[in-house]
Design a protein around this motif. Structure first.
Motif, PDB file in Angstrom:
ATOM      1  N   GLY A   1       0.809  -1.222   0.000  1.00 24.83           N
ATOM      2  CA  GLY A   1       0.000   0.000   0.000  1.00 24.83           C
ATOM      3  C   GLY A   1       0.832   1.256   0.000  1.00 24.83           C
ATOM      4  N   THR A   2       2.150   1.154  -0.124  1.00 26.39           N
ATOM      5  CA  THR A   2       3.022   2.317  -0.167  1.00 26.39           C
ATOM      6  C   THR A   2       4.256   1.985  -0.993  1.00 26.39           C
ATOM      7  N   PHE A   3       5.130   2.974  -1.209  1.00 23.45           N
ATOM      8  CA  PHE A   3       6.384   2.727  -1.925  1.00 23.45           C
ATOM      9  C   PHE A   3       7.477   3.565  -1.286  1.00 23.45           C
ATOM     10  N   THR A   4       8.719   3.157  -1.541  1.00 25.50           N
ATOM     11  CA  THR A   4       9.845   3.769  -0.836  1.00 25.50           C
ATOM     12  C   THR A   4      10.755   4.596  -1.739  1.00 25.50           C
ATOM     13  N   MET A   5      10.401   4.793  -2.991  1.00 24.78           N
ATOM     14  CA  MET A   5      11.269   5.562  -3.904  1.00 24.78           C
ATOM     15  C   MET A   5      11.339   7.015  -3.473  1.00 24.78           C
ATOM     16  N   ASP A   6      12.554   7.557  -3.471  1.00 29.17           N
ATOM     17  CA  ASP A   6      12.690   8.966  -3.121  1.00 29.17           C
ATOM     18  C   ASP A   6      12.557   9.841  -4.364  1.00 29.17           C
ATOM     19  N   ARG A   7      12.468  11.132  -4.147  1.00 34.08           N
ATOM     20  CA  ARG A   7      12.226  12.079  -5.224  1.00 34.08           C
ATOM     21  C   ARG A   7      13.399  12.135  -6.202  1.00 34.08           C
ATOM     22  N   LYS A   8      14.640  11.994  -5.705  1.00 37.04           N
ATOM     23  CA  LYS A   8      15.813  12.049  -6.579  1.00 37.04           C
ATOM     24  C   LYS A   8      15.808  10.907  -7.580  1.00 37.04           C
ATOM     25  N   LYS A   9      15.511   9.700  -7.109  1.00 34.80           N
ATOM     26  CA  LYS A   9      15.465   8.546  -7.997  1.00 34.80           C
ATOM     27  C   LYS A   9      14.384   8.712  -9.053  1.00 34.80           C
ATOM     28  N   LEU A  10      13.250   9.250  -8.650  1.00 36.83           N
ATOM     29  CA  LEU A  10      12.161   9.461  -9.608  1.00 36.83           C
ATOM     30  C   LEU A  10      12.564  10.466 -10.677  1.00 36.83           C
ATOM     31  N   LEU A  11      13.240  11.542 -10.277  1.00 37.45           N
ATOM     32  CA  LEU A  11      13.681  12.547 -11.251  1.00 37.45           C
ATOM     33  C   LEU A  11      14.718  11.958 -12.218  1.00 37.45           C
ATOM     34  N   GLN A  12      15.548  11.052 -11.725  1.00 33.92           N
ATOM     35  CA  GLN A  12      16.513  10.383 -12.610  1.00 33.92           C
ATOM     36  C   GLN A  12      15.801   9.557 -13.668  1.00 33.92           C
ATOM     37  N   LEU A  13      14.731   8.869 -13.287  1.00 36.66           N
ATOM     38  CA  LEU A  13      13.951   8.100 -14.254  1.00 36.66           C
ATOM     39  C   LEU A  13      13.272   9.014 -15.273  1.00 36.66           C
ATOM     40  N   VAL A  14      12.794  10.175 -14.803  1.00 39.78           N
ATOM     41  CA  VAL A  14      12.186  11.147 -15.721  1.00 39.78           C
ATOM     42  C   VAL A  14      13.213  11.585 -16.764  1.00 39.78           C
ATOM     43  N   GLY A  15      14.428  11.921 -16.308  1.00 41.59           N
ATOM     44  CA  GLY A  15      15.477  12.347 -17.233  1.00 41.59           C
ATOM     45  C   GLY A  15      15.869  11.250 -18.206  1.00 41.59           C
ATOM     46  N   LYS A  16      15.938  10.009 -17.732  1.00 40.59           N
ATOM     47  CA  LYS A  16      16.306   8.892 -18.596  1.00 40.59           C
ATOM     48  C   LYS A  16      15.267   8.658 -19.675  1.00 40.59           C
ATOM     49  N   ALA A  17      13.991   8.700 -19.299  1.00 43.29           N
ATOM     50  CA  ALA A  17      12.918   8.496 -20.279  1.00 43.29           C
ATOM     51  C   ALA A  17      12.929   9.588 -21.336  1.00 43.29           C
ATOM     52  N   ASN A  18      13.077  10.836 -20.897  1.00 43.79           N
ATOM     53  CA  ASN A  18      13.065  11.954 -21.854  1.00 43.79           C
ATOM     54  C   ASN A  18      14.285  11.928 -22.774  1.00 43.79           C
ATOM     55  N   SER A  19      15.456  11.573 -22.229  1.00 36.22           N
ATOM     56  CA  SER A  19      16.674  11.553 -23.057  1.00 36.22           C
ATOM     57  C   SER A  19      16.611  10.421 -24.087  1.00 36.22           C
TER      58      SER A  19
END
Length: 366
Positions: free
Chosen positions: A256-274
């Motif tokens: 019912g929850t997740f442990t990903m931090d904001r930095k890791k999520l932003l890294q995934l955003v950058g990877k997808a866009n690049s």
């Protein structure tokens, strides 16, 4: 003179009727030298100079600039009816994320084939020399030409290069590469040249039949194969992100929850866009080939290979997966944002509570 004249006449006629099979034409090795990759240790010789025009450049040429132009007809090199030249191996590699074409071109200037279009994201290198298979009855495949098409985004496509020679050619590319991949991606294809083919080209199972193979055909085929193998790499990168988000979703389903931090999520955003930007801009997946636009023959080859490798469909699948990743990113961003909003609300409540306690204390003590 009767007896000696008759003997001389018989000897002359005997020599004229019986051609010598123990001698081969004396091919002049004029001195424009070209070099194979350095670790092969073989000196090779340059022949007919390369024009910027797409001249026919069979990988087994039988035209020698400084020799006899009737050489092929004397030794029966002309293709007979329904005869096909053997398959020419084509190997595509994706080995890095960027290649410095300027430095590579300056280092291999003698092997660079002059461009026929304004495209600057690739160069074509040609290596020519004598193979070892020469017989007394027939000189077979006596000039061997090999080509390497190198793309700025990290692909290299090799034409007529055997497996044991590949590594020396790829080493030339690696000297000018950055972002080398831990695991190189590879694809194989083949070309058959059939001069008596009625049409300009014909498709086959993992090969293509061409009426003539020239430099622009090599450029067209190299561009599609280079894009295809690069697309494989980017699809694998997006597949990794999809799998990562699938794992997060499975964990959320259980806890019912997740442990990903904001930095890791932003890294995934950058990877997808690049990844998306690289496919569209660097690989140029939807840029129309200038060579194909100029000549219908090359356009036919271009469209056939794009359909054969399902380039558009595979990009559609890639785009669908990126949208899935984008949807998950937006969802997780909202969750993280809600977490921060909840934290701020609790901080405000705490501060108000402290203020109320202080006010009550002052009233009581006053």
């Amino acid at each position: 003179m009767g007896r000696w004249g008759a003997a001389a006449s018989l000897l002359f006629n005997h020599i004229a009727r019986k051609p010598s099979s123990s001698t081969l034409p004396n091919i002049s090795h004029r001195s424009v030298r070209q070099f194979y990759p350095s670790n092969q240790g073989v000196y090779l010789f340059g022949f007919r100079s390369f024009s910027a025009l797409p001249s026919r450049v069979s990988v087994y040429s039988n035209e020698i600039e400084y020799g006899s132009h009737d050489f092929a007809s004397i030794y029966d090199f002309e293709p007979k009816e329904d005869e096909e030249i053997g398959k020419i191996p084509v190997k595509a590699y994706f080995l890095c994320t960027s290649i410095d074409l300027k430095s590579m071109q300056s280092e291999n200037l003698i092997n660079v084939v002059p461009p026929t279009s304004r495209s600057t994201n690739y160069i074509v290198l040609r290596y020519c020399g004598f193979p070892s298979e020469i017989t007394a009855l027939r000189v077979k495949d006596y000039i061997k030409c090999q080509y390497m098409v190198v793309f700025q985004y990290g692909s290299a496509v090799l034409f007529n290069i055997e497996d044991h020679e590949v590594e020396s050619f790829l080493e030339i590319v690696r000297r000018h590469a950055s972002g080398l991949l831990p695991e190189m991606r590879k694809d194989d294809y083949a070309i058959k040249e059939k001069p008596l083919l009625v049409e300009d080209m014909q498709g086959g199972a993992d090969y293509i039949v061409l009426k003539t193979l020239d430099t622009d055909s090599i450029r067209i085929m190299g561009s599609v194969l280079g894009q295809s193998i690069a697309l494989d790499y980017f699809v694998s990168q997006v597949d990794g992100m999809v799998e990562e988000f699938a794992g997060i979703n499975r964990a959320m389903e259980k806890t019912g929850t997740f442990t990903m931090d904001r930095k890791k999520l932003l890294q995934l955003v950058g990877k997808a866009n690049s990844n998306l930007a690289d496919v569209i801009l660097k690989v140029g997946l939807f840029e129309r080939s200038e060579i194909a636009w100029r000549d219908a023959k090359y356009a036919q080859i271009y469209e056939y290979l794009r359909e054969e490798y399902e380039v558009t469909q595979r990009f559609g699948n890639l785009d669908f997966k990126l949208k899935f990743v984008e949807h998950n990113i937006h969802f997780l961003q909202e969750v993280i944002q809600n977490r921060r909003s909840d934290l701020l609300e609790w901080c405000i409540i705490f501060l108000l509570s402290v203020e109320n306690i202080i006010s009550i204390y002052e009233i009581v003590m006053g």
